[in-house]
Design a protein around this motif. Structure first.
Motif, PDB file in Angstrom:
ATOM      1  N   ASP A   1      -6.596 -31.301  25.579  1.00 34.78           N
ATOM      2  CA  ASP A   1      -5.534 -32.056  26.242  1.00 34.78           C
ATOM      3  C   ASP A   1      -5.772 -32.150  27.750  1.00 34.78           C
ATOM      4  O   ASP A   1      -5.578 -33.213  28.352  1.00 34.78           O
ATOM      5  N   GLN A   2      -6.191 -31.060  28.372  1.00 31.09           N
ATOM      6  CA  GLN A   2      -6.438 -31.056  29.809  1.00 31.09           C
ATOM      7  C   GLN A   2      -7.640 -31.934  30.171  1.00 31.09           C
ATOM      8  O   GLN A   2      -7.615 -32.632  31.178  1.00 31.09           O
ATOM      9  N   LYS A   3      -8.684 -31.894  29.333  1.00 34.08           N
ATOM     10  CA  LYS A   3      -9.837 -32.766  29.576  1.00 34.08           C
ATOM     11  C   LYS A   3      -9.431 -34.230  29.462  1.00 34.08           C
ATOM     12  O   LYS A   3      -9.869 -35.067  30.250  1.00 34.08           O
ATOM     13  N   ALA A   4      -8.581 -34.548  28.482  1.00 32.08           N
ATOM     14  CA  ALA A   4      -8.107 -35.922  28.319  1.00 32.08           C
ATOM     15  C   ALA A   4      -7.286 -36.352  29.532  1.00 32.08           C
ATOM     16  O   ALA A   4      -7.419 -37.486  30.016  1.00 32.08           O
ATOM     17  N   GLU A   5      -6.469 -35.453  30.055  1.00 28.04           N
ATOM     18  CA  GLU A   5      -5.659 -35.769  31.239  1.00 28.04           C
ATOM     19  C   GLU A   5      -6.565 -35.962  32.461  1.00 28.04           C
ATOM     20  O   GLU A   5      -6.346 -36.876  33.262  1.00 28.04           O
ATOM     21  N   PHE A   6      -7.581 -35.113  32.595  1.00 29.75           N
ATOM     22  CA  PHE A   6      -8.536 -35.247  33.692  1.00 29.75           C
ATOM     23  C   PHE A   6      -9.238 -36.605  33.622  1.00 29.75           C
ATOM     24  O   PHE A   6      -9.331 -37.317  34.623  1.00 29.75           O
ATOM     25  N   THR A   7      -9.693 -36.970  32.439  1.00 29.28           N
ATOM     26  CA  THR A   7     -10.369 -38.253  32.244  1.00 29.28           C
ATOM     27  C   THR A   7      -9.444 -39.410  32.597  1.00 29.28           C
ATOM     28  O   THR A   7      -9.865 -40.377  33.236  1.00 29.28           O
ATOM     29  N   LYS A   8      -8.175 -39.297  32.219  1.00 22.96           N
ATOM     30  CA  LYS A   8      -7.203 -40.352  32.524  1.00 22.96           C
ATOM     31  C   LYS A   8      -7.022 -40.504  34.031  1.00 22.96           C
ATOM     32  O   LYS A   8      -7.012 -41.629  34.541  1.00 22.96           O
ATOM     33  N   VAL A   9      -6.905 -39.398  34.743  1.00 26.65           N
ATOM     34  CA  VAL A   9      -6.730 -39.465  36.195  1.00 26.65           C
ATOM     35  C   VAL A   9      -7.972 -40.086  36.846  1.00 26.65           C
ATOM     36  O   VAL A   9      -7.850 -40.941  37.731  1.00 26.65           O
ATOM     37  N   VAL A  10      -9.146 -39.692  36.384  1.00 26.13           N
ATOM     38  CA  VAL A  10     -10.388 -40.268  36.932  1.00 26.13           C
ATOM     39  C   VAL A  10     -10.445 -41.762  36.630  1.00 26.13           C
ATOM     40  O   VAL A  10     -10.758 -42.569  37.516  1.00 26.13           O
ATOM     41  N   ASP A  11     -10.138 -42.149  35.399  1.00 28.98           N
ATOM     42  CA  ASP A  11     -10.159 -43.567  35.033  1.00 28.98           C
ATOM     43  C   ASP A  11      -9.150 -44.375  35.843  1.00 28.98           C
ATOM     44  O   ASP A  11      -9.451 -45.492  36.287  1.00 28.98           O
ATOM     45  N   ASP A  12      -7.959 -43.823  36.032  1.00 32.16           N
ATOM     46  CA  ASP A  12      -6.945 -44.500  36.846  1.00 32.16           C
ATOM     47  C   ASP A  12      -7.426 -44.666  38.293  1.00 32.16           C
ATOM     48  O   ASP A  12      -7.180 -45.693  38.921  1.00 32.16           O
ATOM     49  N   THR A  13      -8.130 -43.666  38.797  1.00 30.47           N
ATOM     50  CA  THR A  13      -8.669 -43.725  40.158  1.00 30.47           C
ATOM     51  C   THR A  13      -9.737 -44.810  40.258  1.00 30.47           C
ATOM     52  O   THR A  13      -9.790 -45.553  41.243  1.00 30.47           O
TER      53      THR A  13
END
Length: 142
Positions: free
Chosen positions: A89-101
């Motif tokens: 879940d944390q890796k998915a959230e990290f990926t989402k923040v990077v993708d949003d950036t």
């Protein structure tokens, strides 16, 4: 004998704490983030000086760094010994923040190329918000 044991214990603790402290900064992700920080400062200077062409190139460079960072695992996950679904879940959230950036950076690059200064200002603010989100969620305190 006791002095030797005490000295050995102090040296051992000193060395082990140095190793742990250094490991936080010795990750590829940390290296990418240092490069990102430097590029952001340079891009900000370019925008302030009116050199949107150079700033747009820096935005493109930033996108490249974020794309590389996307596949890394934040040190915080290791330090907190995340496993299983929590790690997933944390890796998915990290990926989402990077993708949003990355999306914000692509929009910023477009705004810089078109000379839309109000949009550039808005997107630089969005980058600041992305930074706060990423650091508060994924940066280890070490």
């Amino acid at each position: 004998m006791k002095k030797g044991l005490l000295t050995a214990a102090i040296i051992s603790i000193s060395c082990s704490s140095t190793v742990f402290a250094a490991s936080c900064d010795d990750t590829r992700l940390h290296g990418y983030m240092e490069n990102i920080k430097d590029e952001m400062r340079s891009m900000s200077s370019d925008v302030k000086s009116g050199d949107n062409e150079s700033a747009a190139k820096r935005a493109n460079t930033l996108i490249t760094y974020f794309e590389k960072a996307r596949s890394e695992t934040p040190y915080k996950f290791t330090a907190e010994n995340l496993q299983g679904n929590e790690l997933k879940d944390q890796k998915a959230e990290f990926t989402k923040v990077v993708d949003d950036t990355i999306v914000v950076l692509k929009d910023l690059e477009t705004a810089l190329k078109s000379g839309n200064s109000s949009e550039v200002k808005k997107l630089l603010g969005a980058m600041g918000n992305q930074r706060k989100t990423g650091h508060s969620s994924f940066k280890a305190n070490c």
